[in-house]
Design a protein around this motif. Structure first.
Motif, PDB file in Angstrom:
ATOM      1  N   THR A  16     -26.157 -62.075  -9.832  1.00 16.17           N
ATOM      2  CA  THR A  16     -24.816 -62.780  -9.884  1.00 16.17           C
ATOM      3  C   THR A  16     -24.044 -62.005 -10.664  1.00 16.17           C
ATOM      4  N   GLY A  17     -24.693 -60.918 -11.988  1.00 17.19           N
ATOM      5  CA  GLY A  17     -23.977 -60.504 -12.983  1.00 17.19           C
ATOM      6  C   GLY A  17     -23.677 -61.518 -14.166  1.00 17.19           C
ATOM      7  N   LEU A  18     -24.194 -62.556 -14.077  1.00 19.29           N
ATOM      8  CA  LEU A  18     -24.044 -63.595 -15.384  1.00 19.29           C
ATOM      9  C   LEU A  18     -24.949 -63.159 -16.727  1.00 19.29           C
ATOM     10  N   PRO A  19     -24.525 -63.019 -17.824  1.00 18.44           N
ATOM     11  CA  PRO A  19     -25.239 -62.967 -18.827  1.00 18.44           C
ATOM     12  C   PRO A  19     -26.015 -64.198 -19.088  1.00 18.44           C
ATOM     13  N   VAL A  20     -27.383 -63.961 -19.635  1.00 19.25           N
ATOM     14  CA  VAL A  20     -28.176 -65.442 -20.083  1.00 19.25           C
ATOM     15  C   VAL A  20     -28.845 -64.890 -21.307  1.00 19.25           C
ATOM     16  N   LEU A  21     -28.936 -66.012 -21.869  1.00 18.51           N
ATOM     17  CA  LEU A  21     -29.868 -66.003 -23.422  1.00 18.51           C
ATOM     18  C   LEU A  21     -31.047 -66.332 -23.179  1.00 18.51           C
ATOM     19  N   ARG A  22     -32.168 -65.546 -23.677  1.00 21.20           N
ATOM     20  CA  ARG A  22     -33.467 -65.805 -23.532  1.00 21.20           C
ATOM     21  C   ARG A  22     -34.220 -65.530 -24.636  1.00 21.20           C
ATOM     22  N   ARG A  23     -35.422 -66.024 -24.741  1.00 21.98           N
ATOM     23  CA  ARG A  23     -36.233 -65.999 -25.926  1.00 21.98           C
ATOM     24  C   ARG A  23     -36.717 -64.789 -25.848  1.00 21.98           C
ATOM     25  N   ILE A  24     -36.957 -64.018 -26.906  1.00 25.49           N
ATOM     26  CA  ILE A  24     -37.801 -62.762 -27.171  1.00 25.49           C
ATOM     27  C   ILE A  24     -39.373 -62.861 -26.799  1.00 25.49           C
ATOM     28  N   ARG A  25     -39.631 -62.144 -25.740  1.00 29.26           N
ATOM     29  CA  ARG A  25     -40.985 -62.249 -25.186  1.00 29.26           C
ATOM     30  C   ARG A  25     -41.858 -61.376 -26.382  1.00 29.26           C
ATOM     31  N   THR A  26     -43.020 -61.876 -26.732  1.00 26.09           N
ATOM     32  CA  THR A  26     -43.860 -61.507 -27.670  1.00 26.09           C
ATOM     33  C   THR A  26     -45.159 -61.120 -26.836  1.00 26.09           C
ATOM     34  N   GLU A  27     -45.777 -59.916 -27.037  1.00 25.03           N
ATOM     35  CA  GLU A  27     -46.848 -59.590 -26.399  1.00 25.03           C
ATOM     36  C   GLU A  27     -48.316 -60.100 -26.754  1.00 25.03           C
ATOM     37  N   VAL A  28     -49.008 -60.933 -26.152  1.00 26.34           N
ATOM     38  CA  VAL A  28     -50.152 -61.673 -26.839  1.00 26.34           C
ATOM     39  C   VAL A  28     -51.350 -60.536 -26.547  1.00 26.34           C
ATOM     40  N   LYS A  29     -52.062 -60.152 -27.595  1.00 25.02           N
ATOM     41  CA  LYS A  29     -53.179 -59.287 -27.296  1.00 25.02           C
ATOM     42  C   LYS A  29     -54.407 -60.250 -26.541  1.00 25.02           C
ATOM     43  N   ALA A  30     -55.214 -59.948 -25.628  1.00 24.11           N
ATOM     44  CA  ALA A  30     -56.413 -60.363 -24.910  1.00 24.11           C
ATOM     45  C   ALA A  30     -57.518 -60.063 -25.966  1.00 24.11           C
ATOM     46  N   SER A  31     -58.141 -61.002 -26.109  1.00 23.50           N
ATOM     47  CA  SER A  31     -59.555 -60.618 -27.260  1.00 23.50           C
ATOM     48  C   SER A  31     -60.431 -60.416 -26.243  1.00 23.50           C
ATOM     49  N   ALA A  32     -61.268 -59.481 -26.525  1.00 25.84           N
ATOM     50  CA  ALA A  32     -62.302 -58.933 -25.496  1.00 25.84           C
ATOM     51  C   ALA A  32     -63.710 -59.452 -26.006  1.00 25.84           C
TER      52      ALA A  32
END
Length: 73
Positions: free
Chosen positions: A57-73
């Motif tokens: 659509t070309g519309l701007p959207v405001l979204r939360r900044i995604r933070t990467e979650v480290k997977a524990s092994a």
């Protein structure tokens, strides 16, 4: 000065915020872009958010900044 962004089609949109009441009577602040300056215009993006554009659509959207979650092994 109001925060503005230009989409890939060359249209300018301004960031706004307003408080709405939900069905459970809780109040929540919403953010939206409009092509004209209206009541509730913001001067900057809130912390923790980023602007992305809907490719279809070309519309701007405001979204939360995604933070990467480290997977524990």
């Amino acid at each position: 000065m109001a925060y503005s962004t230009t989409n890939q089609r060359g249209r300018i949109y301004y960031l706004h915020a307003k408080v709405v009441e939900l069905r459970n009577h809780r109040q929540q602040r919403i953010y939206f872009f409009a092509p004209e300056i209206q009541e509730g215009v913001l001067e900057d993006i809130p912390d923790g958010f980023e602007v992305v554009e809907n490719q279809r659509t070309g519309l701007p959207v405001l979204r939360r900044i995604r933070t990467e979650v480290k997977a524990s092994a």
